[in-house]
Scaffold this active site. Structure first.
Site, PDB file in Angstrom:
ATOM      1  N   GLU A  54       2.030   8.088  -6.965  1.00 49.41           N
ATOM      2  CA  GLU A  54       2.511   6.663  -7.117  1.00 49.41           C
ATOM      3  C   GLU A  54       1.188   6.454  -7.362  1.00 49.41           C
ATOM      4  OE1 GLU A  54       3.348   4.632  -3.605  1.00 49.41           O
ATOM      5  OE2 GLU A  54       5.859   5.974  -3.598  1.00 49.41           O
ATOM      6  N   ASP A 100      -5.934  -7.094  -9.482  1.00 47.45           N
ATOM      7  CA  ASP A 100      -6.007  -6.369  -9.719  1.00 47.45           C
ATOM      8  C   ASP A 100      -7.092  -5.038  -9.005  1.00 47.45           C
ATOM      9  OD1 ASP A 100      -5.340  -3.353 -10.922  1.00 47.45           O
ATOM     10  OD2 ASP A 100      -3.513  -4.267 -11.756  1.00 47.45           O
ATOM     11  N   TYR A 111       6.982  -3.446   2.499  1.00 49.31           N
ATOM     12  CA  TYR A 111       5.649  -3.740   3.817  1.00 49.31           C
ATOM     13  C   TYR A 111       5.881  -3.441   5.195  1.00 49.31           C
ATOM     14  CZ  TYR A 111       3.215  -4.991  -0.244  1.00 49.31           C
ATOM     15  OH  TYR A 111       2.672  -5.269  -1.869  1.00 49.31           O
ATOM     16  N   GLU A 169      -5.010   3.155   0.259  1.00 50.72           N
ATOM     17  CA  GLU A 169      -3.135   3.428   0.979  1.00 50.72           C
ATOM     18  C   GLU A 169      -2.842   3.437  -0.123  1.00 50.72           C
ATOM     19  OE1 GLU A 169       0.496   2.593   4.293  1.00 50.72           O
ATOM     20  OE2 GLU A 169      -1.049   1.516   4.314  1.00 50.72           O
TER      21      GLU A 169
END
Length: 717
Positions: A526, A501, A381, A517
């Protein structure tokens, strides 16, 4: 002495020089070292040496083909790192004369064996005497490569090979092909102009027969005339180890100083940036200009002596080079050539801090992240959060979305009466949030450690808008970081933190703006489409998604380094895995083309994120032939109207480094002829538990489909 006293372009800071045969190599290295050169290219044997004739050994004897005084001799490994061996130029393993051929093969084997015994870092090989038709030469090199562990072989490759004289016309009654000249079989390319052969073709013939071995590299021989600029770019993806630059390629400027034409300067600059070393070859053929001449020893002097006083060294235009002429070696006739290399090296632009940070990632294979399956570490991160430009773009997108909502609501409310006290609030205050008086509901899905929350709050402050933010993050460890940020910034009332989630969370109210993002190096790799299609249920009618759309792009690529690294795994799985790579030593055979596009919110019914695309890349014949190792992928993303976030080379966002390109390898390198098309077919396949890509070459030859059914690589849902 490194060129220009710089170290920001890797091994390019080291310059070499070709020297005559020497019986005292330490003294030779020291002498040229004083001149500034870091290593020497020295013949392995005398020019007069020939291998002994074959004979029947007596009593089991194994006589050495080399004798004391006839071969390069090094008795200490400390010198081996400063010496590159050079194989005799007369060797012709593919000569028509069987005696010459046999003797050449024996000589080549003997010299390579001696160089390996000495532990040299590399050996320069002579160019093939029959470009495009050199099976014996390739055969001997292939045998040698099987026994080498570290010593590299640098094949001399002239950028332009002079075309052989045309063969005599056949007799009228013959009908036989008389084109058996040495150059027969080598393609004449428009790349090299009239009367020349494309040196790349000769290089490719040898390396292909050596199975693209990683210890075989190219030493490009630069002549006074260069091939087309477009064709030179091909070498960017090849294993070029050195440029052999003859003194005859230099011209003299008004001061008599040796300089290079502009095209040669640009060529050196391009290879300097790739870390390629330059080797000066030949004798000095220019008068030594002052001040170097002032430091020269007088006629007849047997030893070098320092100049009585130091003098500032200057470049070809009289500009200071930053060092002084004081050492004895600075009187060497080749010193001006070394100083000119310094001049060219010093004027390269300074490597930006971002480039320095990315240097360790250049041409380094990384498997794409699995953000849904895996929880990222804090360091990952942190690396992404250093990309301030990305969050600046997100802030601008949110700002524009807020302003558009304000304008739309104001238009719907009708004109305001400036005398009405209800409309007297300062436009910069909270009342500017919306005409209805309620705050704008903004949801950040996949909040990570909170940088998008921070960017959204900054955008709201700029727009004078009041936000109610929901930060949704599934990684429980990242949630702790967000908690600290909210307390530090005083946003605990404005931001609701949701540890869940996004695919399963039920929002308490609809969102006006949805920010995420979730993009990968290929845009959708992704699972951004799957995640946002699920999260769009949070959006109110007419709500805004940031990003709004993204498109992947693909281009055929030459990249010897990456293909070798994949090949080193020795299995099928790695050839069927796409990799995230900071491409450095590579060449795009054709401009990129768009492949897949995804739009959010997705209004398709039913929603299907599987895709198929077939692309054909035309190539200009003037670009020359090339080898194809795979495909490079990029993406462009429209965050919101006019705000583009891109790693696509033509539109790359300035100073943004969060994403590197993606590389789809091919199992085998493919030869692409000059002007030949490259075709590829790509599938994005979806199942209930995973998403994967399949890809196959369709031109210039058809190839197998890679990663069938996601057998080697997939992204888990």
């Amino acid at each position: 002495m490194v060129l220009g006293k710089r170290s920001d372009y890797g091994d390019a800071k080291y310059a070499g020089v070709q020297v005559p045969f020497s019986e005292d190599i330490p003294k030779t290295v020291e002498s040229y070292g004083l001149c500034g050169f870091d290593f020497v290219v020295a013949p392995l044997v005398r020019d007069t040496w020939l291998p002994p004739a074959p004979a029947v050994p007596e009593n089991g004897a194994l006589p050495s083909p080399l004798k004391q005084g006839d071969c390069l001799y090094i008795n200490s490994s400390q010198w081996a790192n400063q010496v590159v061996g050079a194989v005799s130029g007369w060797i012709q393993p593919d000569a028509a004369d069987p005696v010459v051929r046999q003797r050449s093969v024996a000589a080549l084997k003997a010299q390579l064996g001696w160089a390996a015994h000495l532990g040299l870092q590399a050996v320069v090989l002579p160019p093939p005497h029959a470009p495009g038709r050199c099976p014996n030469y390739a055969g001997v090199l292939n045998q040698a490569l099987q026994g080498l562990t570290h010593m590299a072989l640098w094949l001399t490759v002239p950028l332009i090979i002079p075309a052989p004289a045309p063969a005599p016309a056949p007799a009228p009654a013959g009908g036989a092909d008389n084109g058996a000249a040495d150059g027969a079989g080598a393609a004449v390319s428009a790349v090299a102009g009239a009367g020349g052969l494309d040196g790349w073709e000769a290089w490719h013939q040898v390396r292909a027969q050596c199975d693209h071995h990683n210890l075989l590299g190219a030493a490009l021989q630069v002549g006074p005339v260069l091939p087309s600029a477009a064709s030179l770019k091909r070498w960017g993806g090849e294993p070029v180890k050195a440029l052999l630059l003859p003194t005859s390629a230099f011209t003299a400027n008004k001061r008599g100083y040796p300089v290079l034409p502009k095209g040669h300067q640009e060529l050196l600059a391009a290879f300097f940036k790739m870390g390629v070393q330059v080797v000066i070859t030949g004798e000095a053929c220019h008068a030594i200009p002052p001040p170097a001449a002032a430091a020269a020893a007088g006629p007849g002097a047997k030893q070098l002596t320092p100049a009585p006083a130091a003098a500032a060294a200057v470049g070809p235009g009289g500009e200071p080079l930053g060092f002084t002429v004081t050492d004895p070696g600075e009187s060497h006739p080749l010193r001006p050539y070394w100083e000119y290399l310094c001049f060219l090296f010093r004027r390269l632009e300074v490597v930006a801090e971002q480039e320095r940070q990315e240097a360790s990632y250049r041409d380094y294979l990384q498997v794409p992240l699995q953000p849904l399956q895996d929880n990222l570490e804090s360091q990952t991160y942190e690396t992404f959060e250093k990309d301030t430009q990305k969050y600046t773009l997100y802030e601008e997108a949110v700002f524009r979305a807020l302003k558009d909502r304000q304008a739309a609501e104001a238009a719907a409310a009708g004109p305001r009466d400036p005398l009405d006290p209800a409309h007297a609030t300062d436009a910069r205050g909270p009342a500017a949030a919306s005409t209805s008086g309620r705050p704008v509901v903004l949801m950040v899905v996949g909040a990570g450690r909170g940088p998008l929350v921070r960017a959204s709050m900054r955008a709201a402050a700029r727009a004078g808008a009041r936000l109610r933010v929901y930060a949704v993050e599934k990684n429980p460890n990242a949630v702790v970081h967000i908690q600290h940020m909210l307390r530090a910034e005083g946003w605990t009332e404005a931001v609701t933190l949701v540890s869940a989630d996004m695919r399963h969370w039920e929002a308490p109210e609809p969102a006006d703006i949805l920010v995420s993002e979730l993009l990968g190096s290929f845009g959708d790799n992704e699972l951004s489409p799957e995640c946002l299609d699920g999260a769009q249920r949070f959006l109110a009618p007419g709500g805004i998604s940031i990003p709004q759309s993204y498109t992947s792009f693909l281009a055929p690529v030459t990249t010897h380094k990456l293909h070798h690294d994949v090949k080193a795994y020795k299995d099928l799985e790695h050839f069927e895995t796409p990799y995230v790579v900071r491409l450095h030593r590579h060449y795009l055979l054709a401009p990129t083309q768009p492949l897949f596009t995804f739009v959010h919110p997705n209004t398709d019914a039913p929603i299907d994120n599987s895709r198929y695309g077939s692309l054909v890349f035309p190539r200009d014949p003037a670009d020359g032939a090339a080898v194809l190792h795979g495909f490079a992928g990029y993406f462009e993303c429209v965050l919101y109207k006019g705000v583009l976030l891109s790693i696509h080379p033509p539109t790359h966002s300035d100073n943004m480094f969060s994403w590197f390109p993606i590389f789809f390898p091919l199992r085998e390198p493919v030869y692409v002829p000059a002007g030949g098309e490259v075709g590829v077919q790509v599938w994005r396949c979806c199942a209930s538990h995973k998403v994967w890509y399949e890809w196959a070459l369709s031109a210039p030859v058809a190839g197998p489909i890679h990663n069938v059914n996601g057998r080697s690589y997939w992204v888990g849902l």
